[in-house]
Write a protein that holds these residues in place. Structure first.
Motif, PDB file in Angstrom:
ATOM      1  N   ASP A 158       0.851  -1.182   0.000  1.00 18.23           N
ATOM      2  CA  ASP A 158       0.000   0.000   0.000  1.00 18.23           C
ATOM      3  C   ASP A 158       0.892   1.238   0.000  1.00 18.23           C
ATOM      4  OD1 ASP A 158      -1.908   1.897   0.269  1.00 18.23           O
ATOM      5  OD2 ASP A 158      -2.597   1.292   2.259  1.00 18.23           O
ATOM      6  N   VAL A 159       0.730   2.077  -1.031  1.00 17.04           N
ATOM      7  CA  VAL A 159       1.597   3.252  -1.147  1.00 17.04           C
ATOM      8  C   VAL A 159       0.924   4.523  -0.659  1.00 17.04           C
ATOM      9  CG1 VAL A 159       2.837   2.251  -3.084  1.00 17.04           C
ATOM     10  CG2 VAL A 159       0.842   3.693  -3.518  1.00 17.04           C
ATOM     11  N   ALA A 160      -0.256   4.393  -0.068  1.00 14.14           N
ATOM     12  CA  ALA A 160      -0.988   5.592   0.330  1.00 14.14           C
ATOM     13  C   ALA A 160      -0.199   6.437   1.322  1.00 14.14           C
ATOM     14  CB  ALA A 160      -2.337   5.202   0.942  1.00 14.14           C
ATOM     15  N   GLU A 161       0.586   5.801   2.192  1.00 12.88           N
ATOM     16  CA  GLU A 161       1.327   6.526   3.200  1.00 12.88           C
ATOM     17  C   GLU A 161       2.823   6.622   2.874  1.00 12.88           C
ATOM     18  OE1 GLU A 161       0.536   4.763   6.959  1.00 12.88           O
ATOM     19  OE2 GLU A 161      -1.623   5.116   6.863  1.00 12.88           O
ATOM     20  N   ALA A 162       3.227   6.172   1.696  1.00 15.02           N
ATOM     21  CA  ALA A 162       4.645   6.224   1.349  1.00 15.02           C
ATOM     22  C   ALA A 162       5.111   7.673   1.256  1.00 15.02           C
ATOM     23  CB  ALA A 162       4.897   5.514   0.027  1.00 15.02           C
ATOM     24  N   GLN A 163       6.239   7.963   1.870  1.00 15.37           N
ATOM     25  CA  GLN A 163       6.809   9.300   1.842  1.00 15.37           C
ATOM     26  C   GLN A 163       8.216   9.231   1.250  1.00 15.37           C
ATOM     27  OE1 GLN A 163       5.165  12.114   2.798  1.00 15.37           O
ATOM     28  NE2 GLN A 163       3.355  10.847   3.203  1.00 15.37           N
ATOM     29  N   SER A 164       8.509  10.127   0.329  1.00 14.41           N
ATOM     30  CA  SER A 164       9.842  10.146  -0.250  1.00 14.41           C
ATOM     31  C   SER A 164      10.846  10.648   0.781  1.00 14.41           C
ATOM     32  CB  SER A 164       9.879  11.036  -1.487  1.00 14.41           C
ATOM     33  OG  SER A 164       9.042  10.526  -2.498  1.00 14.41           O
ATOM     34  N   ALA A 173      20.652  11.012  -1.307  1.00 11.48           N
ATOM     35  CA  ALA A 173      21.395   9.966  -0.605  1.00 11.48           C
ATOM     36  C   ALA A 173      20.477   9.119   0.259  1.00 11.48           C
ATOM     37  CB  ALA A 173      22.497  10.593   0.250  1.00 11.48           C
ATOM     38  N   GLU A 174      19.516   9.759   0.905  1.00  4.53           N
ATOM     39  CA  GLU A 174      18.578   9.011   1.742  1.00  4.53           C
ATOM     40  C   GLU A 174      17.698   8.090   0.909  1.00  4.53           C
ATOM     41  OE1 GLU A 174      19.146  12.209   1.917  1.00  4.53           O
ATOM     42  OE2 GLU A 174      20.040  12.468   3.900  1.00  4.53           O
ATOM     43  N   THR A 175      17.301   8.549  -0.282  1.00  2.38           N
ATOM     44  CA  THR A 175      16.486   7.712  -1.161  1.00  2.38           C
ATOM     45  C   THR A 175      17.264   6.486  -1.622  1.00  2.38           C
ATOM     46  OG1 THR A 175      15.183   9.587  -1.946  1.00  2.38           O
ATOM     47  CG2 THR A 175      15.227   7.648  -3.346  1.00  2.38           C
ATOM     48  N   VAL A 176      18.512   6.684  -2.034  1.00  2.00           N
ATOM     49  CA  VAL A 176      19.332   5.557  -2.471  1.00  2.00           C
ATOM     50  C   VAL A 176      19.521   4.563  -1.328  1.00  2.00           C
ATOM     51  CG1 VAL A 176      21.643   4.895  -3.229  1.00  2.00           C
ATOM     52  CG2 VAL A 176      20.506   6.850  -4.282  1.00  2.00           C
ATOM     53  N   SER A 177      19.804   5.077  -0.133  1.00  2.00           N
ATOM     54  CA  SER A 177      20.002   4.206   1.023  1.00  2.00           C
ATOM     55  C   SER A 177      18.728   3.439   1.360  1.00  2.00           C
ATOM     56  CB  SER A 177      20.457   5.037   2.227  1.00  2.00           C
ATOM     57  OG  SER A 177      20.643   4.220   3.359  1.00  2.00           O
ATOM     58  N   ALA A 178      17.580   4.115   1.329  1.00  2.00           N
ATOM     59  CA  ALA A 178      16.317   3.455   1.639  1.00  2.00           C
ATOM     60  C   ALA A 178      15.984   2.389   0.600  1.00  2.00           C
ATOM     61  CB  ALA A 178      15.194   4.491   1.713  1.00  2.00           C
ATOM     62  N   PHE A 179      16.221   2.706  -0.667  1.00  2.00           N
ATOM     63  CA  PHE A 179      15.982   1.723  -1.726  1.00  2.00           C
ATOM     64  C   PHE A 179      16.858   0.495  -1.512  1.00  2.00           C
ATOM     65  CE2 PHE A 179      17.194  -0.175  -5.767  1.00  2.00           C
ATOM     66  CZ  PHE A 179      15.954  -0.440  -6.341  1.00  2.00           C
ATOM     67  N   ALA A 180      18.132   0.707  -1.196  1.00  2.00           N
ATOM     68  CA  ALA A 180      19.050  -0.405  -0.989  1.00  2.00           C
ATOM     69  C   ALA A 180      18.603  -1.272   0.188  1.00  2.00           C
ATOM     70  CB  ALA A 180      20.466   0.114  -0.760  1.00  2.00           C
ATOM     71  N   ARG A 181      18.173  -0.653   1.268  1.00  2.00           N
ATOM     72  CA  ARG A 181      17.742  -1.424   2.440  1.00  2.00           C
ATOM     73  C   ARG A 181      16.543  -2.292   2.115  1.00  2.00           C
ATOM     74  NH1 ARG A 181      18.641   3.489   5.101  1.00  2.00           N
ATOM     75  NH2 ARG A 181      16.391   3.841   5.287  1.00  2.00           N
ATOM     76  N   VAL A 182      15.593  -1.739   1.371  1.00  2.00           N
ATOM     77  CA  VAL A 182      14.414  -2.523   0.992  1.00  2.00           C
ATOM     78  C   VAL A 182      14.820  -3.684   0.086  1.00  2.00           C
ATOM     79  CG1 VAL A 182      12.298  -2.453  -0.379  1.00  2.00           C
ATOM     80  CG2 VAL A 182      12.756  -0.662   1.301  1.00  2.00           C
ATOM     81  N   TRP A 183      15.677  -3.422  -0.884  1.00  2.00           N
ATOM     82  CA  TRP A 183      16.120  -4.472  -1.807  1.00  2.00           C
ATOM     83  C   TRP A 183      16.846  -5.577  -1.048  1.00  2.00           C
ATOM     84  CZ3 TRP A 183      19.919  -7.452  -3.690  1.00  2.00           C
ATOM     85  CH2 TRP A 183      19.792  -7.974  -4.984  1.00  2.00           C
ATOM     86  N   LEU A 184      17.651  -5.220  -0.060  1.00  2.00           N
ATOM     87  CA  LEU A 184      18.467  -6.195   0.669  1.00  2.00           C
ATOM     88  C   LEU A 184      17.660  -7.059   1.627  1.00  2.00           C
ATOM     89  CD1 LEU A 184      21.493  -3.834   1.367  1.00  2.00           C
ATOM     90  CD2 LEU A 184      21.570  -5.909  -0.042  1.00  2.00           C
TER      91      LEU A 184
END
Length: 360
Positions: free
Chosen positions: A79-85, A90-101
């Motif tokens: 559910d992306v209703a509450e997703a916040q960028s 740098a924070e976006t790249v780090s967050a993306f990496a954590r989710v992928w890992l």
């Protein structure tokens, strides 16, 4: 049989086909989790599902197609209703990496189960067409991630090379987790991805063939859009009636998607329709890898930071036919410019998307 009962019979057959497909997928998931892709057997999958071998193949033409279907089925749609960028690049790249890992197998996981959790394609595409398609799909992944990263200022900076490096580092971590479970620290990998943002990559977009691309052909014919298809990025039905560029790309030419994106005019809707001569395998590969990437993006970014284009899998060549293509294969590259319900420019061959996007 009374005429009024025919639709009920058709519905019952459809329901039965769906139950059979679900039973095959459940049995295949168990088989792949226990034995891995290489050692799994279609006969055992049929036995697990209490079906015949023919029933399995009537739904999935190959073991590879079945394995890909299991992986596609495992992708969640959060559910992306509450997703916040995140506040910065740098924070976006780090967050993306954590989710992928999060998908990395743990030390105690079985090798086969770990591969399934990792959605590993190691040893799955060992033929040249499959390897070519996988390389092109990876280029498309990098473009989509790069466009999402470009939503952060400065907005005139290309970030596809940064996305390529992030995906390379994450893929390497996945490979090590697959072959040497327990090695390395995912937090270190996420931190390294964050620091990639500080590299000066001199990222420019200047393919050497563009000056030699022939202009698009001016035409004037009615645009008859096909029925709506699912947009693989935005999780909704894609529309084809807005003004903009529609690029039809074979699975071997997906890198040309960026030519439409970079050359388009402000306000253009860009639609990339992926076609392939093998929808059961290559088509599922596209659905898997794009869905996998988008799943991670949805968990870390608001919708206004997602890639600004429509991406559809045209597995029945409906869009290809609407733009005037009689035949399609993995090398297909064609595009049209649509305005006010009419096609005003079209092109085919290498550079078609660029030619149409820049057509006046």
């Amino acid at each position: 049989m009374p005429i009024g009962r025919a639709p009920m019979a058709r519905l019952t057959r459809a329901q039965q086909q769906e139950r059979t497909r679900a039973a095959v997928l459940a049995a295949a998931q168990e088989e792949f989790a226990q034995r891995g892709y290489a050692d799994a057997k279609v006969d055992r999958i049929a036995e697990r599902a209490e079906l015949t071998r023919g029933a399995v193949y009537s739904n999935f033409p190959s073991k590879r197609a079945l394995y890909l279907a299991v992986l596609v089925d495992s992708i969640e749609h959060p559910d992306v209703a509450e997703a916040q960028s995140p506040p910065g690049l740098a924070e976006t790249v780090s967050a993306f990496a954590r989710v992928w890992l999060e998908r990395l197998p743990l030390t105690g996981d079985t090798p086969a189960g770990g591969k399934l959790q990792l959605r590993s394609l190691a040893g799955v595409f060992d033929d040249e067409p499959g390897r070519t398609a996988l390389a092109q799909v990876t280029r498309l992944e990098a473009l989509l991630l790069g466009l999402a990263l470009e939503s952060h200022p400065p907005h005139d900076t290309r970030r596809v090379r940064l996305a390529e490096l992030v995906l390379t580092l994450l893929s390497g971590a996945g490979h090590l987790a697959d072959t040497a479970p327990g090695f390395g620290d995912p937090f270190d990998v996420a931190c390294a991805c964050r620091h990639l943002v500080g590299l000066d990559l001199a990222d420019t977009w200047d393919p050497p063939h563009l000056p030699f691309v022939a202009p698009a052909r001016p035409v004037r014919r009615a645009w008859e859009p096909p029925p709506e298809l699912p947009d693989l990025i935005n999780d909704r039905e894609a529309g084809f009636d807005a003004d903009g560029v529609i690029a039809v790309l074979g699975a071997g030419r997906l890198e040309a998607a960026e030519e439409a994106v970079r050359a388009a005019r402000p306000g253009d809707r860009i639609t990339v329709a992926v076609v392939t001569s093998d929808p059961a395998e290559i088509g599922r590969l596209v659905r898997l890898r794009v869905g996998d990437l988008v799943e991670s993006l949805r968990r870390v970014s608001a919708p206004d930071a997602w890639p600004g284009l429509q991406l559809v899998l045209d597995d029945r060549a409906a869009i290809a036919s609407a733009v005037g293509l009689a035949d399609v294969d993995d090398a297909t590259e064609a595009a049209v410019r649509v305005r006010a319900g009419r096609i005003f420019a079209d092109a085919q061959g290498r550079g078609a998307a660029y030619a149409v996007a820049t057509a006046s």
